[in-house]
Motif scaffolding. Structure first.
Motif, PDB file in Angstrom:
ATOM      1  N   LEU A 174      -1.407   6.213  -6.081  1.00 37.38           N
ATOM      2  CA  LEU A 174      -2.711   6.792  -5.731  1.00 37.38           C
ATOM      3  C   LEU A 174      -3.707   6.625  -6.877  1.00 37.38           C
ATOM      4  O   LEU A 174      -4.894   6.368  -6.654  1.00 37.38           O
ATOM      5  CB  LEU A 174      -2.548   8.272  -5.389  1.00 37.38           C
ATOM      6  N   LYS A 175      -3.208   6.775  -8.101  1.00 31.66           N
ATOM      7  CA  LYS A 175      -4.077   6.598  -9.264  1.00 31.66           C
ATOM      8  C   LYS A 175      -4.597   5.169  -9.340  1.00 31.66           C
ATOM      9  O   LYS A 175      -5.768   4.941  -9.695  1.00 31.66           O
ATOM     10  CB  LYS A 175      -3.304   6.956 -10.533  1.00 31.66           C
ATOM     11  N   ARG A 176      -3.729   4.210  -9.005  1.00 35.40           N
ATOM     12  CA  ARG A 176      -4.147   2.807  -9.016  1.00 35.40           C
ATOM     13  C   ARG A 176      -4.911   2.419  -7.757  1.00 35.40           C
ATOM     14  O   ARG A 176      -5.436   1.312  -7.669  1.00 35.40           O
ATOM     15  CB  ARG A 176      -2.911   1.904  -9.160  1.00 35.40           C
ATOM     16  N   ARG A 177      -4.908   3.326  -6.781  1.00 38.24           N
ATOM     17  CA  ARG A 177      -5.542   3.074  -5.473  1.00 38.24           C
ATOM     18  C   ARG A 177      -4.993   1.804  -4.839  1.00 38.24           C
ATOM     19  O   ARG A 177      -5.717   0.975  -4.290  1.00 38.24           O
ATOM     20  CB  ARG A 177      -7.064   2.971  -5.626  1.00 38.24           C
ATOM     21  N   SER A 178      -3.666   1.684  -4.917  1.00 40.79           N
ATOM     22  CA  SER A 178      -2.995   0.495  -4.391  1.00 40.79           C
ATOM     23  C   SER A 178      -2.271   0.837  -3.100  1.00 40.79           C
ATOM     24  O   SER A 178      -1.294   1.591  -3.105  1.00 40.79           O
ATOM     25  CB  SER A 178      -2.000  -0.049  -5.430  1.00 40.79           C
ATOM     26  N   ARG A 179      -2.741   0.296  -2.016  1.00 38.93           N
ATOM     27  CA  ARG A 179      -2.086   0.529  -0.722  1.00 38.93           C
ATOM     28  C   ARG A 179      -0.694  -0.108  -0.692  1.00 38.93           C
ATOM     29  O   ARG A 179       0.225   0.437  -0.089  1.00 38.93           O
ATOM     30  CB  ARG A 179      -2.947  -0.044   0.403  1.00 38.93           C
ATOM     31  N   GLN A 180      -0.565  -1.256  -1.341  1.00 41.60           N
ATOM     32  CA  GLN A 180       0.737  -1.933  -1.374  1.00 41.60           C
ATOM     33  C   GLN A 180       1.768  -1.079  -2.105  1.00 41.60           C
ATOM     34  O   GLN A 180       2.905  -0.934  -1.635  1.00 41.60           O
ATOM     35  CB  GLN A 180       0.607  -3.292  -2.062  1.00 41.60           C
TER      36      GLN A 180
END
Length: 421
Positions: free
Chosen positions: A200-206
């Motif tokens: 979530l911090k990286r905002r990475s859906r993968q």
């Protein structure tokens, strides 16, 4: 691929082969020589009757839910029996489990730190008396330690590459370790939460999809196990295995001063006192203790809740003392000194390594997180020295990095003392 990289790969393979050979030799020596001549621990062969449980599986299937029957370890033994093997085959396999654990430790030390750390950590595990002690008889520790170390290896891979495939791998391997013994489940939950927060911090859906895949895989592996428990118990829900309340109550006694300081032998005096207590709990509930572990679990859970509410200070004492007894409390003072002393030395070295890892920005939390979570979780239950065995490989990695740090300092100091020509 460059020649230097090929040379490094060849060297690492050679290190892994050396560790595997040394660990196998150490395990075989323990099985064939040392275990039969030592007098520190009992030589009963199958103290918890895992072999008998496995034979019941072979002859009648899974018919009764108990703490030890609802474990992957007797299922493994039953597979060996079905294939025509016996206890000697299981012991040989446990020697190989020990070697595989040591090789995994080398790979983890190499991946997170450097080749020397991996080599030292693998050798520390190869000769660690607590890891070798459980190879020669039918204890689950060798199998469980391998599964726990393999789980940590998958989490390190996942941290490096948070893909859906790696998430599934963590879920499947981690849940197999949990089905061996439920102490791994809290770690998987904490690791999943931390990994989800990082995604979530990286905002990475993968990355988030990979975390979700991990939890889905865990559920898929666990569901048939829980459904089997439901059928065997006639419609009662038991997620993994009964016994959590049993362990929680035992902890009140095993962490008392006279047992924590080994003034009285825990595995006899404390065990007898607890069993008398459980018989009384069952009588008060109108049942007979040790006839149906699911009923025992319900009866003990009521008493556990009452103690938490009415005796919060004693509960806090139990947990605090358990953080320490987890590392040393065995059957007597003599054989408690060995794991206790080794743990103290390992932690001192680990602190040296952790300080350096923090300066260098290395993700050492991947190694200390399973140690801390299991230490705290088991301290909530019944924290005996035997239960620290599955995470000793992780501690050996941190200790090995501490040794590597001290050796580097020694080399720098020696270089500084050289007289220039």
């Amino acid at each position: 691929m460059s020649a230097a990289r090929i040379d490094y790969s060849s060297q690492h393979t050679k290190y892994a082969a050396i560790i595997a050979a040394v660990a196998t030799a150490a395990a075989l020596l323990m099985v064939l020589v040392f275990f039969h001549f030592q007098n520190l621990v009992a030589k009963t062969g199958d103290p918890y009757q895992y072999g008998e449980i496995a034979r019941q599986f072979v002859e009648h299937g899974f018919t009764k839910l108990t703490r030890r029957a609802a474990s992957l370890y007797p299922e493994f033994i039953a597979v060996v029996y079905r294939l025509g093997g016996g206890d000697r085959v299981i012991i040989i396999l446990q020697c190989l489990f020990h070697a595989a654990t040591c090789v995994l430790v080398f790979r983890l030390g190499l991946r997170l730190y450097n080749p020397r750390t991996g080599l030292l950590a693998g050798l520390f595990c190869a000769f660690h008396p607590m890891l070798l002690r459980y190879v020669p008889d039918l204890h689950m520790e060798s199998f469980l330690t391998l599964m726990c170390t393999l789980t940590v290896w998958t989490t390190v891979r996942f941290h490096d590459r948070p893909t859906v495939v790696n998430g599934i791998l963590v879920g499947v391997v981690g849940m197999c370790a949990t089905l061996t013994k439920g102490v791994m489940l809290p770690y998987l939950g904490v690791f999943g939460i931390v990994s989800g927060a990082l995604a979530l911090k990286r905002r990475s859906r993968q990355d988030l999809a990979a975390v979700i895949a991990m939890f889905v895989a865990m559920t898929v592996v666990l569901a048939p196990w829980t459904y089997r428990n439901y059928l065997v118990t006639g419609g009662r829900f038991v997620l993994l295995t009964p016994g959590a309340s049993d362990s929680f109550l035992r902890g009140y006694v095993f962490t008392r001063w006279e047992f924590a300081t080994l003034q009285k032998p825990p595995y006899t005096d404390a065990e007898n006192e607890v069993n008398t207590w459980f018989r009384q709990i069952a009588r008060d509930a109108g049942t007979v203790w040790d006839k149906d572990e699911v009923n025992d679990e319900q009866n003990n859970a009521r008493v556990a809740k009452q103690l938490i509410i009415t005796q919060p200070l004693d509960t806090a004492r139990k947990i605090f003392v358990g953080l320490f007894t987890f590392w040393y409390e065995m059957t007597s003072l003599t054989n408690s000194l060995i794991p206790g002393s080794l743990a103290l030395i390992a932690w001192a070295l680990a602190i040296v390594g952790l300080r350096r890892a923090n300066r260098e920005g290395r993700p050492s939390w991947l190694i200390w997180l399973p140690i801390v979570v299991m230490n705290v979780f088991v301290a909530l239950l019944i924290p005996l020295g035997r239960y620290s065995v599955p995470i000793l490989p992780c501690l050996m990695i941190l200790a090995a990095f501490g040794v590597d740090t001290l050796l580097n300092r020694l080399n720098r100091a020696s270089s500084g003392l050289r007289i220039p020509r």
